[in-house]
Scaffold this motif. Structure first.
Motif, PDB file in Angstrom:
ATOM      1  N   THR A 115      31.658  39.873  42.144  1.00 58.33           N
ATOM      2  CA  THR A 115      32.250  39.228  43.883  1.00 58.33           C
ATOM      3  C   THR A 115      31.696  40.436  44.690  1.00 58.33           C
ATOM      4  O   THR A 115      31.937  41.637  44.194  1.00 58.33           O
ATOM      5  N   ASP A 116      31.747  40.122  46.066  1.00 58.87           N
ATOM      6  CA  ASP A 116      31.441  41.299  46.611  1.00 58.87           C
ATOM      7  C   ASP A 116      32.766  41.763  47.371  1.00 58.87           C
ATOM      8  O   ASP A 116      33.171  42.361  48.267  1.00 58.87           O
ATOM      9  N   ASP A 117      34.124  40.847  47.067  1.00 59.57           N
ATOM     10  CA  ASP A 117      35.389  41.495  47.455  1.00 59.57           C
ATOM     11  C   ASP A 117      36.072  42.501  46.604  1.00 59.57           C
ATOM     12  O   ASP A 117      36.486  42.055  45.489  1.00 59.57           O
ATOM     13  N   PRO A 118      35.952  43.677  47.167  1.00 55.45           N
ATOM     14  CA  PRO A 118      36.693  44.770  46.422  1.00 55.45           C
ATOM     15  C   PRO A 118      37.899  44.469  45.926  1.00 55.45           C
ATOM     16  O   PRO A 118      38.295  44.775  44.689  1.00 55.45           O
ATOM     17  N   GLU A 119      38.832  43.929  46.734  1.00 56.01           N
ATOM     18  CA  GLU A 119      40.241  43.696  46.267  1.00 56.01           C
ATOM     19  C   GLU A 119      40.482  42.859  45.058  1.00 56.01           C
ATOM     20  O   GLU A 119      41.012  42.710  44.083  1.00 56.01           O
ATOM     21  N   LEU A 120      39.520  41.620  45.207  1.00 58.04           N
ATOM     22  CA  LEU A 120      39.537  40.742  44.322  1.00 58.04           C
ATOM     23  C   LEU A 120      38.768  41.061  42.854  1.00 58.04           C
ATOM     24  O   LEU A 120      39.237  40.627  41.917  1.00 58.04           O
ATOM     25  N   ALA A 121      37.963  42.105  42.986  1.00 63.31           N
ATOM     26  CA  ALA A 121      37.282  42.685  41.774  1.00 63.31           C
ATOM     27  C   ALA A 121      38.390  43.585  40.967  1.00 63.31           C
ATOM     28  O   ALA A 121      38.485  43.327  39.929  1.00 63.31           O
ATOM     29  N   VAL A 122      38.837  44.159  41.810  1.00 62.37           N
ATOM     30  CA  VAL A 122      40.256  45.077  41.118  1.00 62.37           C
ATOM     31  C   VAL A 122      40.992  44.231  40.452  1.00 62.37           C
ATOM     32  O   VAL A 122      41.681  44.415  39.460  1.00 62.37           O
ATOM     33  N   ARG A 123      41.701  43.196  41.123  1.00 60.25           N
ATOM     34  CA  ARG A 123      42.644  42.424  40.574  1.00 60.25           C
ATOM     35  C   ARG A 123      42.249  41.613  39.466  1.00 60.25           C
ATOM     36  O   ARG A 123      42.615  41.310  38.417  1.00 60.25           O
ATOM     37  N   ALA A 124      40.887  41.108  39.320  1.00 58.44           N
ATOM     38  CA  ALA A 124      40.114  40.312  38.181  1.00 58.44           C
ATOM     39  C   ALA A 124      40.021  41.542  37.138  1.00 58.44           C
ATOM     40  O   ALA A 124      40.231  41.169  35.886  1.00 58.44           O
ATOM     41  N   ALA A 125      39.609  42.792  37.513  1.00 61.11           N
ATOM     42  CA  ALA A 125      39.616  43.715  36.174  1.00 61.11           C
ATOM     43  C   ALA A 125      40.792  43.951  35.677  1.00 61.11           C
ATOM     44  O   ALA A 125      41.145  44.089  34.437  1.00 61.11           O
ATOM     45  N   GLU A 126      42.071  43.959  36.583  1.00 62.34           N
ATOM     46  CA  GLU A 126      43.253  44.055  36.097  1.00 62.34           C
ATOM     47  C   GLU A 126      43.658  42.948  34.935  1.00 62.34           C
ATOM     48  O   GLU A 126      44.599  42.922  33.831  1.00 62.34           O
ATOM     49  N   LEU A 127      43.333  41.623  35.322  1.00 66.55           N
ATOM     50  CA  LEU A 127      43.691  40.634  34.760  1.00 66.55           C
ATOM     51  C   LEU A 127      42.791  40.647  33.194  1.00 66.55           C
ATOM     52  O   LEU A 127      43.409  40.146  32.189  1.00 66.55           O
ATOM     53  N   VAL A 128      41.532  41.139  33.167  1.00 65.89           N
ATOM     54  CA  VAL A 128      40.768  41.301  32.118  1.00 65.89           C
ATOM     55  C   VAL A 128      41.360  42.350  31.275  1.00 65.89           C
ATOM     56  O   VAL A 128      41.607  42.349  30.028  1.00 65.89           O
ATOM     57  N   ARG A 129      41.707  43.390  31.689  1.00 67.65           N
ATOM     58  CA  ARG A 129      42.468  44.522  31.058  1.00 67.65           C
ATOM     59  C   ARG A 129      43.960  44.000  30.234  1.00 67.65           C
ATOM     60  O   ARG A 129      43.910  44.149  29.047  1.00 67.65           O
ATOM     61  N   ASP A 130      44.597  43.067  30.855  1.00 65.91           N
ATOM     62  CA  ASP A 130      45.961  42.580  30.581  1.00 65.91           C
ATOM     63  C   ASP A 130      45.335  41.561  29.188  1.00 65.91           C
ATOM     64  O   ASP A 130      46.084  41.339  28.047  1.00 65.91           O
ATOM     65  N   ALA A 131      44.321  40.741  29.423  1.00 74.93           N
ATOM     66  CA  ALA A 131      43.978  40.066  28.253  1.00 74.93           C
ATOM     67  C   ALA A 131      43.486  40.722  27.386  1.00 74.93           C
ATOM     68  O   ALA A 131      43.721  40.250  26.290  1.00 74.93           O
TER      69      ALA A 131
END
Length: 274
Positions: free
Chosen positions: A15-31
């Protein structure tokens, strides 16, 4: 969906949305880390799996390392949930500080670790414990614990099994971290003229101050400087050959040398061994 599958899915959906990218990475980390704790129990024969996540700890000094136990599987109580662990304390804190796997057959009787968490460990009736840092280069993404409710030495089979799960999780975490930020484009290397090989006697040595070695790195270095082989060092210190190799590689990196001969010479010149 498992942690690695989540990382692959999000990597394919940039995604080109930096905030969304950071949040998505956090979700991946938790998973990924939650999945790691469960797989340590399901696939490695552990009774309890824990994962510590590096975080700034309240009241800690600036720059100090620490983690919080954020993921778990197989626990009976909650005394090991969300526990802060400064680097160096307990078995997991030691793995975080030394950047290397470490284990004890009986946590409660171990003399090589601090005992800040004995009450929580006793509440879970845990004895044997193995901790493995999730290392990506110089970055620690977490520390995974594999614990058993019996006194038993950890063999190479179980250590390797936990290590493989840790390596897979680390790859997924590194991919998620890269996905959440824009990677700089590497510059094209400029052609260089070949340099004459420097005689070995003129290989530059690191100057003081020498980067600090961990206690284990220093022990392995001391035996290596006497000409002992890795199997001999492993037998002397009660380690596996792979662990000895890891400590030697880490010491070489810190001292800026390329082989055991240079390592021994540099250690003596630096006063690390007599």
């Amino acid at each position: 969906m498992t942690g690695p599958e989540a990382a692959d899915t999000l990597t394919a959906a940039r995604t080109d949305d930096p905030e969304l990218a950071v949040r998505a990475a956090e979700l991946v980390r938790d998973a990924v880390l939650g999945d790691l704790a469960r797989r340590v129990v399901a696939e490695c024969g552990a009774d309890v799996g824990l994962v510590g996540v590096p975080e700034p700890l309240p009241g800690s000094r600036p720059g100090s390392e620490g983690m919080v136990l954020r993921h778990w599987a197989g626990t009976r109580a909650d005394l090991l949930h969300d526990v802060p662990v400064p680097a160096g304390l307990g078995l997991g804190g030691r793995a975080l500080a030394e950047r290397a796997p470490t284990w004890v057959p009986d946590y409660r009787a171990a003399t090589t670790i601090s005992h800040h968490y004995d009450a929580a460990v006793a509440a879970e009736d845990l004895y044997a414990m193995l901790t493995v840092p999730l290392m990506d280069g110089g970055t620690v993404h977490g520390v995974v614990y594999a614990s058993l409710r019996t006194v038993v030495p950890f063999g190479d089979v179980r250590i390797c099994a936990v290590g493989k799960l840790a390596a897979a999780a680390t790859r997924a975490l590194a991919g998620a971290a890269a996905w959440s930020r824009e990677e700089p484009r590497p510059e094209r290397p400029r052609p260089e003229e070949p340099r004459p090989e420097r005689p070995r006697s003129q290989v530059p040595r690191p100057t003081a101050p020498v980067p600090p070695l961990t206690r284990r790195e220093h022990e392995v270095l001391r035996w290596a400087a006497t000409g002992r082989t890795n199997p001999e060092i492993a037998a002397q210190l009660g380690l596996t050959c792979n662990t000895v190799t890891g400590y030697l590689k880490s010491a070489m990196h810190k001292l800026g040398v390329r082989n055991r001969t240079e390592l021994a010479l540099t250690a003596k010149e630096s006063g690390l061994v007599s």
